[in-house]
Write a protein that holds these residues in place. Structure first.
Motif, mmCIF file in Angstrom:
data_model
loop_
_atom_site.group_PDB
_atom_site.id
_atom_site.type_symbol
_atom_site.label_atom_id
_atom_site.label_comp_id
_atom_site.label_asym_id
_atom_site.label_seq_id
_atom_site.Cartn_x
_atom_site.Cartn_y
_atom_site.Cartn_z
ATOM 1 N N GLN A 33 -6.740 -16.402 -1.687
ATOM 2 C CA GLN A 33 -5.624 -16.205 -2.492
ATOM 3 C C GLN A 33 -6.139 -16.081 -3.968
ATOM 4 O O GLN A 33 -6.811 -16.955 -4.188
ATOM 5 C CB GLN A 33 -4.457 -17.247 -2.337
ATOM 6 C CG GLN A 33 -3.289 -16.802 -2.927
ATOM 7 C CD GLN A 33 -2.481 -15.779 -2.386
ATOM 8 O OE1 GLN A 33 -2.467 -15.437 -1.190
ATOM 9 N NE2 GLN A 33 -1.710 -14.961 -3.274
ATOM 10 N N SER A 34 -5.979 -15.026 -4.591
ATOM 11 C CA SER A 34 -6.416 -15.001 -5.956
ATOM 12 C C SER A 34 -5.203 -15.360 -6.942
ATOM 13 O O SER A 34 -4.106 -15.435 -6.441
ATOM 14 C CB SER A 34 -6.911 -13.530 -6.106
ATOM 15 O OG SER A 34 -5.965 -12.547 -5.961
ATOM 16 N N ALA A 35 -5.527 -15.432 -8.228
ATOM 17 C CA ALA A 35 -4.519 -15.844 -9.287
ATOM 18 C C ALA A 35 -3.373 -14.920 -9.301
ATOM 19 O O ALA A 35 -2.624 -15.112 -9.886
ATOM 20 C CB ALA A 35 -5.123 -16.247 -10.392
ATOM 21 N N ASP A 36 -3.862 -13.582 -9.340
ATOM 22 C CA ASP A 36 -2.883 -12.457 -9.513
ATOM 23 C C ASP A 36 -1.860 -12.253 -8.541
ATOM 24 O O ASP A 36 -1.037 -11.334 -8.555
ATOM 25 C CB ASP A 36 -3.465 -11.218 -9.904
ATOM 26 C CG ASP A 36 -4.653 -10.662 -8.773
ATOM 27 O OD1 ASP A 36 -4.745 -11.632 -7.713
ATOM 28 O OD2 ASP A 36 -4.907 -9.555 -8.864
ATOM 29 N N GLY A 37 -1.885 -13.102 -7.319
ATOM 30 C CA GLY A 37 -0.938 -12.900 -6.078
ATOM 31 C C GLY A 37 -1.377 -12.079 -5.113
ATOM 32 O O GLY A 37 -0.737 -12.230 -4.129
ATOM 33 N N GLN A 38 -2.304 -11.167 -5.493
ATOM 34 C CA GLN A 38 -3.069 -10.614 -4.143
ATOM 35 C C GLN A 38 -3.849 -11.573 -3.402
ATOM 36 O O GLN A 38 -4.541 -12.472 -4.090
ATOM 37 C CB GLN A 38 -3.770 -9.456 -4.720
ATOM 38 C CG GLN A 38 -2.571 -8.218 -5.239
ATOM 39 C CD GLN A 38 -3.536 -7.150 -5.626
ATOM 40 O OE1 GLN A 38 -4.868 -7.031 -5.872
ATOM 41 N NE2 GLN A 38 -2.810 -6.124 -5.688
ATOM 42 N N GLY A 39 -4.266 -11.080 -2.373
ATOM 43 C CA GLY A 39 -5.265 -12.046 -1.257
ATOM 44 C C GLY A 39 -6.162 -11.020 -0.781
ATOM 45 O O GLY A 39 -6.256 -9.907 -1.065
ATOM 46 N N LYS A 40 -7.277 -11.715 -0.453
ATOM 47 C CA LYS A 40 -8.539 -10.880 0.194
ATOM 48 C C LYS A 40 -8.721 -11.527 1.686
ATOM 49 O O LYS A 40 -8.938 -12.575 1.896
ATOM 50 C CB LYS A 40 -9.707 -11.046 -0.816
ATOM 51 C CG LYS A 40 -10.828 -10.205 -0.349
ATOM 52 C CD LYS A 40 -11.939 -10.112 -1.445
ATOM 53 C CE LYS A 40 -12.624 -11.666 -1.408
ATOM 54 N NZ LYS A 40 -13.726 -11.477 -2.181
ATOM 55 N N LEU A 41 -8.738 -10.384 2.610
ATOM 56 C CA LEU A 41 -9.176 -10.831 3.793
ATOM 57 C C LEU A 41 -10.553 -10.422 4.177
ATOM 58 O O LEU A 41 -10.938 -9.237 3.989
ATOM 59 C CB LEU A 41 -8.144 -10.020 4.777
ATOM 60 C CG LEU A 41 -8.360 -10.460 6.340
ATOM 61 C CD1 LEU A 41 -8.160 -11.840 6.670
ATOM 62 C CD2 LEU A 41 -7.457 -9.297 7.063
#
Length: 132
Positions: A33-41
């Motif tokens: 989970q990144s700080a900008d609200g998006q996540g990376k799988l």
């Protein structure tokens, strides 16, 4: 480590890698989970000699990710996909009304006694206060 950009290539390569060496293949899933609200799988599959990775920010790949997990789990359990999920509802209904032989019948579940305490749904009694 190689990041594969196409999902179709990654899925085919991952399944081929597992079929090549099923006893040494490991499959790892990471969600960041990144700080900008998006996540990376990030998906990674390796057999100690070859490492394949796939990275995405898109939620479109979640259904494909579930399909890949299902496919790999079926291969790990050495099972074929069930016919009930692909068969029409009419054939499933007729199959359920047909008599089953003892070999096809689902196993009977043994009944276990349930505890009578709070876990069993009873009400826990309060202890009286100590007298001085």
């Amino acid at each position: 480590m190689v990041y594969i950009s196409s999902w179709q290539e990654y899925q085919e390569a991952a399944e081929a890698l597992y079929e090549k060496s099923p006893y040494t293949t490991r499959y790892c899933v990471k969600w960041r989970q990144s700080a900008d609200g998006q996540g990376k799988l990030v998906l990674k599959i390796t057999d100690n000699t070859t490492c394949l990775k796939f990275k995405t920010h898109s939620s479109v790949f979640l259904n494909r990710f579930d399909a890949l997990n299902l496919s790999l789990m079926q291969k790990m359990q050495n099972r074929r996909p069930t016919q009930a999920s692909t068969a029409p509802a009419a054939s499933v209904a007729s199959a359920s009304t047909a008599p089953q032989t003892p070999a096809e019948a689902p196993p009977a579940q043994a009944t276990t006694p349930t505890p009578s305490g709070p876990a069993g749904g009873g009400v826990k009694k309060k202890k009286p206060k100590k007298k001085k």
